[in-house]
Design a protein around this motif. Structure first.
Motif, PDB file in Angstrom:
ATOM      1  N   SER A 137      24.314  67.844 119.726  1.00 52.43           N
ATOM      2  CA  SER A 137      25.738  68.060 119.976  1.00 52.43           C
ATOM      3  C   SER A 137      26.521  67.211 118.994  1.00 52.43           C
ATOM      4  CB  SER A 137      26.100  67.686 121.423  1.00 52.43           C
ATOM      5  OG  SER A 137      25.916  66.312 121.655  1.00 52.43           O
ATOM      6  N   LEU A 139      30.701  66.745 116.942  1.00 49.44           N
ATOM      7  CA  LEU A 139      32.125  67.075 116.888  1.00 49.44           C
ATOM      8  C   LEU A 139      32.564  67.158 115.440  1.00 49.44           C
ATOM      9  CD1 LEU A 139      33.101  64.566 119.676  1.00 49.44           C
ATOM     10  CD2 LEU A 139      33.500  67.010 119.852  1.00 49.44           C
ATOM     11  N   THR A 144      34.188  62.306 115.665  1.00 48.30           N
ATOM     12  CA  THR A 144      32.876  61.980 115.094  1.00 48.30           C
ATOM     13  C   THR A 144      31.863  61.889 116.225  1.00 48.30           C
ATOM     14  OG1 THR A 144      33.349  59.619 115.280  1.00 48.30           O
ATOM     15  CG2 THR A 144      33.868  60.677 113.184  1.00 48.30           C
ATOM     16  N   GLY A 145      30.655  61.494 115.874  1.00 44.41           N
ATOM     17  CA  GLY A 145      29.627  61.280 116.890  1.00 44.41           C
ATOM     18  C   GLY A 145      28.673  62.445 116.969  1.00 44.41           C
ATOM     19  N   ALA A 146      27.439  62.171 117.338  1.00 40.55           N
ATOM     20  CA  ALA A 146      26.425  63.204 117.511  1.00 40.55           C
ATOM     21  C   ALA A 146      25.338  62.671 118.444  1.00 40.55           C
ATOM     22  CB  ALA A 146      25.813  63.606 116.173  1.00 40.55           C
ATOM     23  N   MET A 147      24.730  63.580 119.199  1.00 40.19           N
ATOM     24  CA  MET A 147      23.614  63.216 120.084  1.00 40.19           C
ATOM     25  C   MET A 147      22.522  64.251 119.907  1.00 40.19           C
ATOM     26  SD  MET A 147      25.948  62.310 123.415  1.00 40.19           S
ATOM     27  CE  MET A 147      24.614  62.223 124.580  1.00 40.19           C
TER      28      MET A 147
ATOM     29  N   MET B  25      24.638  66.783 130.435  1.00 43.69           N
ATOM     30  CA  MET B  25      25.882  66.089 130.133  1.00 43.69           C
ATOM     31  C   MET B  25      26.948  67.088 129.695  1.00 43.69           C
ATOM     32  SD  MET B  25      24.541  62.777 128.056  1.00 43.69           S
ATOM     33  CE  MET B  25      23.624  61.464 128.833  1.00 43.69           C
ATOM     34  N   VAL B 100      30.748  62.473 123.426  1.00 42.65           N
ATOM     35  CA  VAL B 100      29.597  62.490 122.524  1.00 42.65           C
ATOM     36  C   VAL B 100      29.474  61.089 121.963  1.00 42.65           C
ATOM     37  CG1 VAL B 100      28.602  63.435 120.410  1.00 42.65           C
ATOM     38  CG2 VAL B 100      29.910  64.914 121.928  1.00 42.65           C
ATOM     39  N   ILE B 101      28.294  60.498 122.103  1.00 46.28           N
ATOM     40  CA  ILE B 101      28.115  59.107 121.667  1.00 46.28           C
ATOM     41  C   ILE B 101      28.451  58.994 120.189  1.00 46.28           C
ATOM     42  CG2 ILE B 101      26.400  57.280 121.297  1.00 46.28           C
ATOM     43  CD1 ILE B 101      25.013  58.223 123.834  1.00 46.28           C
ATOM     44  N   TYR B 122      25.611  55.295 127.364  1.00 43.26           N
ATOM     45  CA  TYR B 122      25.711  55.619 128.778  1.00 43.26           C
ATOM     46  C   TYR B 122      24.773  54.722 129.589  1.00 43.26           C
ATOM     47  CZ  TYR B 122      21.644  58.653 127.841  1.00 43.26           C
ATOM     48  OH  TYR B 122      20.425  59.158 127.455  1.00 43.26           O
ATOM     49  N   ARG B 134      23.708  58.242 134.222  1.00 40.60           N
ATOM     50  CA  ARG B 134      24.244  58.722 132.935  1.00 40.60           C
ATOM     51  C   ARG B 134      25.774  58.714 132.922  1.00 40.60           C
ATOM     52  NH1 ARG B 134      19.983  61.821 133.892  1.00 40.60           N
ATOM     53  NH2 ARG B 134      21.263  63.385 134.937  1.00 40.60           N
ATOM     54  N   PHE B 136      28.959  57.797 131.035  1.00 41.13           N
ATOM     55  CA  PHE B 136      29.351  57.473 129.672  1.00 41.13           C
ATOM     56  C   PHE B 136      30.168  56.192 129.665  1.00 41.13           C
ATOM     57  CE2 PHE B 136      27.839  60.416 126.656  1.00 41.13           C
ATOM     58  CZ  PHE B 136      27.688  61.633 127.283  1.00 41.13           C
TER      59      PHE B 136
END
Lengths: 199, 192
Positions: A137, A139, A144-147, B25, B100-101, B122, B134, B136
Motif C-alpha cells: 500500500s 500514497l 508519502t509512506g508505504a507498507m 488495516m 500508511v506507515i 502501530y 494494531r 496506528f
C-alpha cells in the motif's frame, strides 16, 4: 494344364486376397482420431498472457476500486485430462475515499487444472491453485509512506479456451482469489481474457 | 501427487499468518463517526479527564459534517469533516486516511511553532475499554522557537487510533524524548 490352372488361380484369387489387405491398410486411417483429438495434442500445454479485471469483494469493496491488471499463465500438460499450471499477476487498486491511496496485489500461484475437450477446437477447464500474494500500500501526490506484506491463500477458477489454429488459442475465464490474512478471508473476483500459444 | 498438492496448499495458507495485516488495516474504519458516538478517557490514576462525543451530524454540499465535542483533545465543539481521505477539524487538516506507515503531513503553524505529524507505526494498546490490536501510532513533532533565548525546543505528542473504534490513547513527549501517557480510553459506545 497345370500352368494354366495356376495362372488362372492367381488371376482370379489376387483380387479376393488383396481386397481384405487393402481394407486392412485403410482401416487404421478411418478409425484413427483426427489430429485435434489425438492423445499428443490433447496432452499439450500452453503459455498465455491475460489482461484481467480484479474486483474486490466485502469487506474491501468500500475501500478499493476495481482494477485492470494482467496475468501470465503457464500450462504443462500431464495427461489429456490434467495439467499442472503456474503463473503470476499484477494489479494496482485505487482507493475509493482517498484517490491518492493505492494497493498493489501480485499473486503467484501453482496448482492443478482439470480439462475437457468437448469440441475439436474448444476446451473447458477448471483449476485449483495454492497462491502467495504480495501486497503493497502506498500514497502519491502530497503524501508519502508505504507498507508491504505477504499473504497466502488460494485461487479457484473455471473457463474455456478456443483453438484458432493448432498453436494459437484464446480463452475466457473467471477466478476467485481468496487471500487469507490473520485468520480472515478477503475474496477478490477476477475476470480475464487470454491469448496464448499452445504446444 | 495428492500429498504434494496438500502440502502446497497448507504452506500457502500458512503464509497468511503474516505480521503485517495490510488488508485488515485497509478495510478497517479509523474514524467511525456517527451521531451519538461517545469515547470516555481517563488518566492512569483513574480520574476521568474528558469525553469526546458526536453531538450531531449535518450535510453540507453532500459531505457529512460531524459536530464533535473535545475532538482529539481540542477544547470546545469542532466541526469535523472526512473528505477525500482528509480529516479536517474547523477547516484545518488534522489527519490523512487511510493510515500508511511513513505518511507525513504538516499541521498549520503558528508564528513561533511548527507541527509535523507522521504515521509512526502501530502498537497493541491495553485499556479499561479492552485490548486494541494494531492501533496506528501518530506522532506529532512540535518545534517551538524561543526568540528571546534564540533556541528551538522539540516536543511532541502521540495519538493511538484503533481500527473501528477511534482514538484509544494519548501521550506527551517532552524535550528529552520521554513519553508520558496523558489519557487512555475507559469506555466507548458507537452510534449508528
Amino acid at each position: 494344364m497345370r500352368k494354366t490352372a495356376l495362372i488362372a488361380l492367381l488371376v482370379l484369387g489376387f483380387p479376393a486376397v488383396s481386397a481384405p489387405l487393402m481394407a486392412a491398410d485403410e482401416l487404421p486411417k478411418a478409425q484413427a482420431p483426427s489430429p485435434e483429438f489425438s492423445y499428443k495434442f490433447r496432452r499439450g500445454g500452453s503459455f498465455s498472457l491475460e489482461p484481467a479485471l480484479l474486483i474486490p469483494s466485502a469487506p474491501l469493496d468500500k475501500t478499493l476500486n476495481n482494477a485492470l491488471g494482467f496475468n501470465v499463465n503457464f500450462d504443462i500438460g500431464v495427461s489429456p485430462d490434467i495439467s499442472v499450471v503456474f503463473g503470476g499477476g499484477y494489479y494496482n487498486l485505487k482507493g475509493v475515499s482517498n484517490p491518492d491511496f493505492f494497493l498493489v496485489i501480485c499473486p503467484g500461484y501453482g496448482g492443478i487444472k482439470s480439462k475437457n475437450q468437448f469440441l475439436p477446437t474448444v476446451e473447458v477447464w477448471w483449476e485449483a491453485d495454492a497462491a502467495v500474494f504480495y501486497e503493497k500500500s502506498y500514497l502519491i501526490q502530497h503524501s508519502t509512506g508505504a507498507m508491504e506484506n505477504l499473504d497466502g491463500g488460494g485461487i479457484l477458477g473455471a473457463g474455456f479456451d478456443v483453438w484458432w489454429t493448432r498453436w494459437l488459442m484464446s480463452g475466457f475465464n473467471m477466478k476467485e482469489n481468496l487471500i487469507v490474512e490473520d485468520g480472515q478471508i478477503f475474496p477478490f473476483m477476477q475476470i480475464g481474457l487470454r491469448v496464448g500459444i499452445r504446444g | 501427487m495428492r500429498r504434494l498438492a496438500a502440502l502446497a496448499f497448507a504452506l500457502a495458507w500458512m503464509a497468511g499468518c503474516g505480521a503485517n495485516p495490510l488488508l485488515k488495516m485497509a478495510a478497517a474504519e479509523y474514524a467511525p463517526f456517527a451521531a451519538g458516538s461517545t469515547w470516555n478517557y481517563e488518566r492512569s490514576w483513574g480520574a476521568p479527564v474528558f469525553s469526546t462525543k458526536v453531538l450531531s451530524v449535518s450535510k453540507v454540499g453532500g459531505i457529512s459534517v460531524y459536530n464533535i465535542s473535545n475532538y482529539a483533545g481540542i477544547p470546545g465543539t469542532s466541526a469535523v469533516i472526512v473528505s477525500a481521505g482528509n480529516i479536517m477539524a474547523n477547516g484545518v487538516l488534522q489527519r490523512k486516511l487511510p493510515y500508511v506507515i511513513g505518511n507525513r503531513w504538516d499541521l498549520p503553524p503558528t508564528p513561533t511553532t511548527t507541527f509535523h505529524r507522521t504515521v509512526d507505526g502501530y502498537d497493541n494498546i491495553d485499556t479499561k475499554a479492552g485490548v486494541f490490536v494494531r492501533c496506528f501510532r501518530l506522532k506529532t513533532e512540535i518545534n517551538s522557537y524561543n526568540s528571546v533565548l534564540n533556541v528551538t525546543t522539540t516536543t511532541g505528542t502521540f495519538i493511538w487510533a484503533a481500527p473501528n473504534v477511534g482514538d484509544v490513547q494519548y501521550a506527551d513527549i517532552d524535550s528529552s524524548g520521554a513519553v508520558s501517557i496523558t489519557a487512555r480510553l475507559s469506555s466507548y459506545s458507537l452510534g449508528q
